[in-house]
Design a protein around this motif. Sequence first.
Motif, PDB file in Angstrom:
ATOM      1  N   MET A   1     -16.171 -14.739 -10.738  1.00 27.60           N
ATOM      2  CA  MET A   1     -15.079 -13.802 -10.570  1.00 27.60           C
ATOM      3  C   MET A   1     -15.554 -12.388 -10.870  1.00 27.60           C
ATOM      4  O   MET A   1     -16.268 -12.152 -11.821  1.00 27.60           O
ATOM      5  N   MET A   2     -15.106 -11.428 -10.053  1.00 31.10           N
ATOM      6  CA  MET A   2     -15.509 -10.040 -10.249  1.00 31.10           C
ATOM      7  C   MET A   2     -14.742  -9.422 -11.411  1.00 31.10           C
ATOM      8  O   MET A   2     -13.587  -9.727 -11.632  1.00 31.10           O
ATOM      9  N   ALA A   3     -15.393  -8.542 -12.131  1.00 32.72           N
ATOM     10  CA  ALA A   3     -14.761  -7.893 -13.278  1.00 32.72           C
ATOM     11  C   ALA A   3     -13.726  -6.861 -12.845  1.00 32.72           C
ATOM     12  O   ALA A   3     -12.763  -6.621 -13.548  1.00 32.72           O
ATOM     13  N   THR A   4     -13.928  -6.242 -11.711  1.00 34.56           N
ATOM     14  CA  THR A   4     -12.973  -5.257 -11.232  1.00 34.56           C
ATOM     15  C   THR A   4     -12.384  -5.734  -9.915  1.00 34.56           C
ATOM     16  O   THR A   4     -12.990  -6.491  -9.192  1.00 34.56           O
ATOM     17  N   THR A   5     -11.190  -5.272  -9.649  1.00 37.52           N
ATOM     18  CA  THR A   5     -10.538  -5.626  -8.392  1.00 37.52           C
ATOM     19  C   THR A   5     -10.490  -4.402  -7.509  1.00 37.52           C
ATOM     20  O   THR A   5     -10.593  -3.275  -7.976  1.00 37.52           O
ATOM     21  N   THR A   6     -10.315  -4.626  -6.239  1.00 39.61           N
ATOM     22  CA  THR A   6     -10.204  -3.497  -5.331  1.00 39.61           C
ATOM     23  C   THR A   6      -8.803  -2.925  -5.426  1.00 39.61           C
ATOM     24  O   THR A   6      -7.868  -3.602  -5.849  1.00 39.61           O
ATOM     25  N   LEU A   7      -8.655  -1.700  -5.005  1.00 42.15           N
ATOM     26  CA  LEU A   7      -7.342  -1.069  -4.991  1.00 42.15           C
ATOM     27  C   LEU A   7      -6.393  -1.877  -4.124  1.00 42.15           C
ATOM     28  O   LEU A   7      -5.248  -2.089  -4.481  1.00 42.15           O
ATOM     29  N   GLU A   8      -6.870  -2.358  -2.982  1.00 43.32           N
ATOM     30  CA  GLU A   8      -6.029  -3.130  -2.086  1.00 43.32           C
ATOM     31  C   GLU A   8      -5.466  -4.363  -2.796  1.00 43.32           C
ATOM     32  O   GLU A   8      -4.284  -4.662  -2.692  1.00 43.32           O
ATOM     33  N   THR A   9      -6.291  -5.073  -3.521  1.00 42.40           N
ATOM     34  CA  THR A   9      -5.826  -6.258  -4.248  1.00 42.40           C
ATOM     35  C   THR A   9      -4.817  -5.872  -5.312  1.00 42.40           C
ATOM     36  O   THR A   9      -3.802  -6.540  -5.484  1.00 42.40           O
ATOM     37  N   GLU A  10      -5.065  -4.795  -6.030  1.00 46.34           N
ATOM     38  CA  GLU A  10      -4.129  -4.346  -7.045  1.00 46.34           C
ATOM     39  C   GLU A  10      -2.789  -3.986  -6.429  1.00 46.34           C
ATOM     40  O   GLU A  10      -1.746  -4.315  -6.981  1.00 46.34           O
ATOM     41  N   VAL A  11      -2.804  -3.314  -5.298  1.00 47.51           N
ATOM     42  CA  VAL A  11      -1.563  -2.942  -4.629  1.00 47.51           C
ATOM     43  C   VAL A  11      -0.797  -4.191  -4.224  1.00 47.51           C
ATOM     44  O   VAL A  11       0.405  -4.292  -4.426  1.00 47.51           O
ATOM     45  N   GLU A  12      -1.485  -5.166  -3.656  1.00 53.61           N
ATOM     46  CA  GLU A  12      -0.839  -6.391  -3.204  1.00 53.61           C
ATOM     47  C   GLU A  12      -0.241  -7.182  -4.356  1.00 53.61           C
ATOM     48  O   GLU A  12       0.843  -7.730  -4.237  1.00 53.61           O
ATOM     49  N   HIS A  13      -0.918  -7.244  -5.469  1.00 52.44           N
ATOM     50  CA  HIS A  13      -0.475  -8.097  -6.565  1.00 52.44           C
ATOM     51  C   HIS A  13       0.466  -7.427  -7.553  1.00 52.44           C
ATOM     52  O   HIS A  13       1.300  -8.084  -8.147  1.00 52.44           O
ATOM     53  N   ASN A  57      -2.580  -0.252   7.513  1.00 51.93           N
ATOM     54  CA  ASN A  57      -1.854  -0.875   6.401  1.00 51.93           C
ATOM     55  C   ASN A  57      -2.395  -0.433   5.051  1.00 51.93           C
ATOM     56  O   ASN A  57      -1.627  -0.222   4.109  1.00 51.93           O
ATOM     57  N   TYR A  58      -3.696  -0.301   4.945  1.00 52.56           N
ATOM     58  CA  TYR A  58      -4.304   0.124   3.692  1.00 52.56           C
ATOM     59  C   TYR A  58      -3.897   1.559   3.355  1.00 52.56           C
ATOM     60  O   TYR A  58      -3.547   1.873   2.215  1.00 52.56           O
ATOM     61  N   VAL A  59      -3.920   2.451   4.345  1.00 54.67           N
ATOM     62  CA  VAL A  59      -3.492   3.842   4.131  1.00 54.67           C
ATOM     63  C   VAL A  59      -2.051   3.865   3.642  1.00 54.67           C
ATOM     64  O   VAL A  59      -1.713   4.564   2.689  1.00 54.67           O
ATOM     65  N   ARG A  60      -1.188   3.088   4.296  1.00 58.91           N
ATOM     66  CA  ARG A  60       0.219   3.043   3.891  1.00 58.91           C
ATOM     67  C   ARG A  60       0.364   2.579   2.438  1.00 58.91           C
ATOM     68  O   ARG A  60       1.123   3.162   1.670  1.00 58.91           O
ATOM     69  N   ARG A  61      -0.347   1.529   2.071  1.00 56.70           N
ATOM     70  CA  ARG A  61      -0.235   0.992   0.702  1.00 56.70           C
ATOM     71  C   ARG A  61      -0.791   1.953  -0.331  1.00 56.70           C
ATOM     72  O   ARG A  61      -0.182   2.170  -1.381  1.00 56.70           O
ATOM     73  N   VAL A  62      -1.950   2.528  -0.058  1.00 59.06           N
ATOM     74  CA  VAL A  62      -2.558   3.467  -1.007  1.00 59.06           C
ATOM     75  C   VAL A  62      -1.664   4.691  -1.174  1.00 59.06           C
ATOM     76  O   VAL A  62      -1.415   5.137  -2.295  1.00 59.06           O
ATOM     77  N   PHE A  63      -1.166   5.196  -0.062  1.00 58.22           N
ATOM     78  CA  PHE A  63      -0.308   6.382  -0.120  1.00 58.22           C
ATOM     79  C   PHE A  63       0.948   6.104  -0.919  1.00 58.22           C
ATOM     80  O   PHE A  63       1.324   6.876  -1.799  1.00 58.22           O
ATOM     81  N   LYS A  64       1.588   4.993  -0.637  1.00 63.03           N
ATOM     82  CA  LYS A  64       2.829   4.624  -1.343  1.00 63.03           C
ATOM     83  C   LYS A  64       2.556   4.402  -2.830  1.00 63.03           C
ATOM     84  O   LYS A  64       3.324   4.829  -3.690  1.00 63.03           O
ATOM     85  N   ALA A  65       1.453   3.740  -3.125  1.00 63.11           N
ATOM     86  CA  ALA A  65       1.108   3.479  -4.519  1.00 63.11           C
ATOM     87  C   ALA A  65       0.846   4.776  -5.278  1.00 63.11           C
ATOM     88  O   ALA A  65       1.219   4.907  -6.443  1.00 63.11           O
ATOM     89  N   ALA A  66       0.244   5.739  -4.606  1.00 61.11           N
ATOM     90  CA  ALA A  66      -0.115   6.991  -5.272  1.00 61.11           C
ATOM     91  C   ALA A  66       1.050   7.950  -5.404  1.00 61.11           C
ATOM     92  O   ALA A  66       1.141   8.685  -6.388  1.00 61.11           O
TER      93      ALA A  66
END
Length: 133
Positions: A1-13, A57-66
């Motif tokens: 398991m990776m120690a860090t997660t990607t921004l995309e995974t964090e947004v989804e979860h 979709n990634y742009v939309r999620r990152v933008f909304k999250a930020a």
Amino acid sequence: MMATTTLETEVEHRGQIKLTGKHQQLVDLMLHHINQHYMEPNLSVETLVDITGLSTNYVRRVFKAATSQSFSEYTARLRFQKVKELLTETDLPAVRIGERVGFINSSYFYVSFKKYTGKTPDLYRKHNKKATN
């Protein structure tokens, strides 16, 4: 398991994320582009996709999250803020102001502005016009 997660995974979860490093730079790039090009009628999420190289979709999620706002909400808020400034600081006709900030359909501009502010552009100007000496 990776120690860090990607921004995309964090947004989804989690829906809420803490932006750092590369991701914050991407958000800063997107916001800068929007603030420099809000007056262009064809400004869209696809424009941000082109400048970042990310998926739609990634742009939309990152933008909304930020920003806690969708691209459309952010852009509309920015455009209406600029309209309000121009209505109070200039004598330009409202329809020209709408065109200047990216609204190519004057009917849509009038209806949207009234929905956003509760007043027509002309009434907003009348109640908020800055005194000139």
